[in-house]
Design a protein around this motif. Structure first.
Motif, short mmCIF file in Angstrom:
data_model
loop_
_atom_site.label_atom_id
_atom_site.label_comp_id
_atom_site.label_asym_id
_atom_site.label_seq_id
_atom_site.Cartn_x
_atom_site.Cartn_y
_atom_site.Cartn_z
N THR A 64 3.75 5.80 -15.68
CA THR A 64 2.89 6.59 -16.61
C THR A 64 1.90 6.84 -15.93
O THR A 64 1.47 6.55 -14.59
N GLN A 65 0.85 7.83 -16.77
CA GLN A 65 -0.40 8.18 -16.05
C GLN A 65 -1.26 7.31 -15.82
O GLN A 65 -1.95 7.17 -14.69
N PRO A 66 -1.55 6.30 -16.76
CA PRO A 66 -2.31 4.88 -16.51
C PRO A 66 -2.08 4.41 -15.23
O PRO A 66 -2.97 3.85 -14.72
N THR A 67 -0.72 4.17 -15.05
CA THR A 67 -0.33 3.36 -13.95
C THR A 67 -0.77 4.23 -12.60
O THR A 67 -0.94 3.61 -11.73
N LEU A 68 -0.37 5.62 -12.62
CA LEU A 68 -0.70 6.34 -11.52
C LEU A 68 -2.30 6.13 -11.19
O LEU A 68 -2.67 6.27 -10.08
N SER A 69 -3.00 6.24 -12.14
CA SER A 69 -4.51 6.11 -11.83
C SER A 69 -5.02 4.87 -11.60
O SER A 69 -5.91 4.90 -10.66
N ALA A 70 -4.24 3.91 -12.03
CA ALA A 70 -4.60 2.60 -11.58
C ALA A 70 -4.19 2.44 -10.22
O ALA A 70 -5.07 1.74 -9.20
N GLY A 71 -3.24 2.94 -9.63
CA GLY A 71 -2.76 2.99 -8.35
C GLY A 71 -3.67 3.43 -7.50
O GLY A 71 -4.10 3.08 -6.32
N ILE A 72 -4.13 4.73 -7.91
CA ILE A 72 -4.93 5.70 -6.90
C ILE A 72 -6.37 4.95 -6.84
O ILE A 72 -7.10 4.84 -5.97
N LYS A 73 -6.95 4.18 -7.95
CA LYS A 73 -8.12 3.43 -8.05
C LYS A 73 -7.96 2.44 -6.95
O LYS A 73 -8.92 1.98 -6.29
N MET A 88 0.81 -1.22 -0.11
CA MET A 88 -0.12 -0.02 0.15
C MET A 88 0.72 1.28 -0.02
O MET A 88 0.49 2.38 -0.51
N ILE A 89 2.09 1.08 0.54
CA ILE A 89 3.04 2.36 0.51
C ILE A 89 3.20 3.15 -0.73
O ILE A 89 3.05 4.16 -0.69
N ASP A 90 3.29 2.39 -1.76
CA ASP A 90 3.53 2.83 -3.22
C ASP A 90 2.24 3.57 -3.54
O ASP A 90 2.23 4.75 -4.27
N LYS A 91 1.19 3.34 -3.31
CA LYS A 91 -0.25 3.90 -3.44
C LYS A 91 -0.54 4.87 -2.78
O LYS A 91 -0.81 5.95 -3.40
N LEU A 92 0.18 4.82 -1.53
CA LEU A 92 0.19 6.20 -0.49
C LEU A 92 0.69 7.19 -1.17
O LEU A 92 0.58 8.54 -1.31
N GLU A 93 2.24 6.83 -1.73
CA GLU A 93 3.00 7.77 -2.38
C GLU A 93 2.48 8.57 -3.74
O GLU A 93 2.61 9.66 -3.86
N MET A 94 1.64 7.75 -4.34
CA MET A 94 1.01 7.87 -5.39
C MET A 94 -0.13 9.11 -5.19
O MET A 94 -0.05 10.24 -5.73
N PHE A 95 -0.49 9.03 -4.32
CA PHE A 95 -1.80 9.71 -3.63
C PHE A 95 -1.13 11.01 -3.06
O PHE A 95 -1.83 12.16 -3.53
N LEU A 96 -0.11 11.08 -2.46
CA LEU A 96 0.47 12.18 -2.17
C LEU A 96 0.83 13.09 -3.15
O LEU A 96 1.19 14.55 -3.08
N ALA A 97 1.50 12.50 -4.29
CA ALA A 97 1.95 13.06 -5.30
C ALA A 97 0.86 13.96 -6.02
O ALA A 97 1.12 14.93 -6.43
N VAL A 98 -0.30 13.27 -6.30
CA VAL A 98 -1.37 13.85 -6.73
C VAL A 98 -1.84 14.95 -5.85
O VAL A 98 -2.23 16.01 -6.62
#
Length: 295
Positions: free
Chosen positions: A27-36, A1-11
């Motif tokens: 990539t943006q699709p990777t980021l969007s998938a991680g947030i979802k 989950m840590i990598d997903k939280l890093e993505m959330f913080l970046a957004v």
């Protein structure tokens, strides 16, 4: 989950999916998938979005506080385990107000001599930017004012009190004086830091207290630009003593002490409030305390 939280913080920081993806190197699709995936794990919607970022939901605002704490704690754990295995190493990220850039060199030189496996990334930022970057986990520490505007909950080590110097040409009528009053700057062609800088707000208050309307024909976020304009002729500037001495060294300029203002402002090291600190950050705070003691 840590990598997903890093993505959330970046957004949350960038307010834009594309820029957040760039900062993370994904990539943006990777980021969007991680947030979802993070939203599915938490069972709430974190971000309003249609074709673009629409801000954080109320649940997202609450999650942001936890995300910063969890990511910060995880980074601290990694630092402590690395220090246990290899001693102090890694990279310290420090943001500094422009007028204190010479001081960060003093600290990094001392610290680097004691801990050669630790590198530094040093950025010049405003005081408000430094506090925001600490909150966003973008930096490990900052050097900024300690007592002029609210800091929030942070750890601090006072380094010095500002003493202001007038920087002028050697041929200026003010150059022959042993001391200059703030009121003497009335009518002078001033070049000063921009109004978003806390140093400028302090200077403005000192001038106003002396009955001088704070005006500058040149404003810049760079102290180098200010001293360059003094060199070109016709301008004067006001800077703290240490940076003024450094930038004027070897130049046909004169530094004249300004009268002591009623309020003296302290500058120091600022770090996130966390007990315990990471081993590297704790060592930096200790080195700063020793440096002040040795002065």
């Amino acid at each position: 989950m840590i990598d997903k939280l890093e993505m959330f913080l970046a957004v949350a920081k960038e307010g834009h999916f594309g820029r957040a993806a760039q900062t993370l190197g994904v990539t943006q699709p990777t980021l969007s998938a991680g947030i979802k995936q993070l939203e599915e794990q938490l069972g709430v919607l974190l971000i309003f979005r249609g074709s673009r970022f629409g801000g954080l939901t109320p649940e997202g605002q609450a999650a942001l506080i936890w995300a910063r704490k969890i990511v910060g704690d995880t980074r601290q754990l990694r630092e402590e385990m690395r220090a246990t295995r290899h001693g102090l190493s890694g990279r310290l990220r420090i943001a500094v107000i422009p007028t204190a850039l010479t001081w960060v060199a003093k600290i990094s030189a001392r610290f680097g001599a004691a801990h050669p496996n630790v590198g530094f990334t040093i950025l010049s930022r405003t005081s408000s930017e430094i506090l925001q970057m600490i909150d966003d986990l973008e930096i490990d520490a900052g050097i900024s004012y300690l007592d002029n505007e609210p800091l929030g909950k942070v750890s601090t080590v006072p380094l010095y009190d500002e003493r202001y110097m007038l920087v002028c040409e050697a041929g200026s009528p003010l150059a022959a004086r042993s001391r200059v009053a703030w009121a003497d700057l009335d009518g002078e062609r001033l070049c000063l830091l921009t109004s978003d800088m806390q140093n400028r707000r302090i200077i403005n208050r000192n001038l106003a207290a002396a009955g001088v309307t704070p005006q500058a024909t040149v404003e810049s976020s760079s102290t180098v630009v200010l001293v360059s304009h003094v060199m070109e002729g016709g301008w004067v500037t006001v800077l703290p003593e240490d940076i003024a001495t450094f930038l004027s060294m070897g130049k046909p300029l004169r530094l004249v002490p300004l009268e002591r203002p009623e309020t003296i402002h302290a500058v120091g090291l600022v770090a996130p409030w966390r007990e315990p600190h990471t081993p590297v950050l704790e060592a930096l705070l200790a080195e700063a305390r020793r440096m002040v003691y040795d002065r």
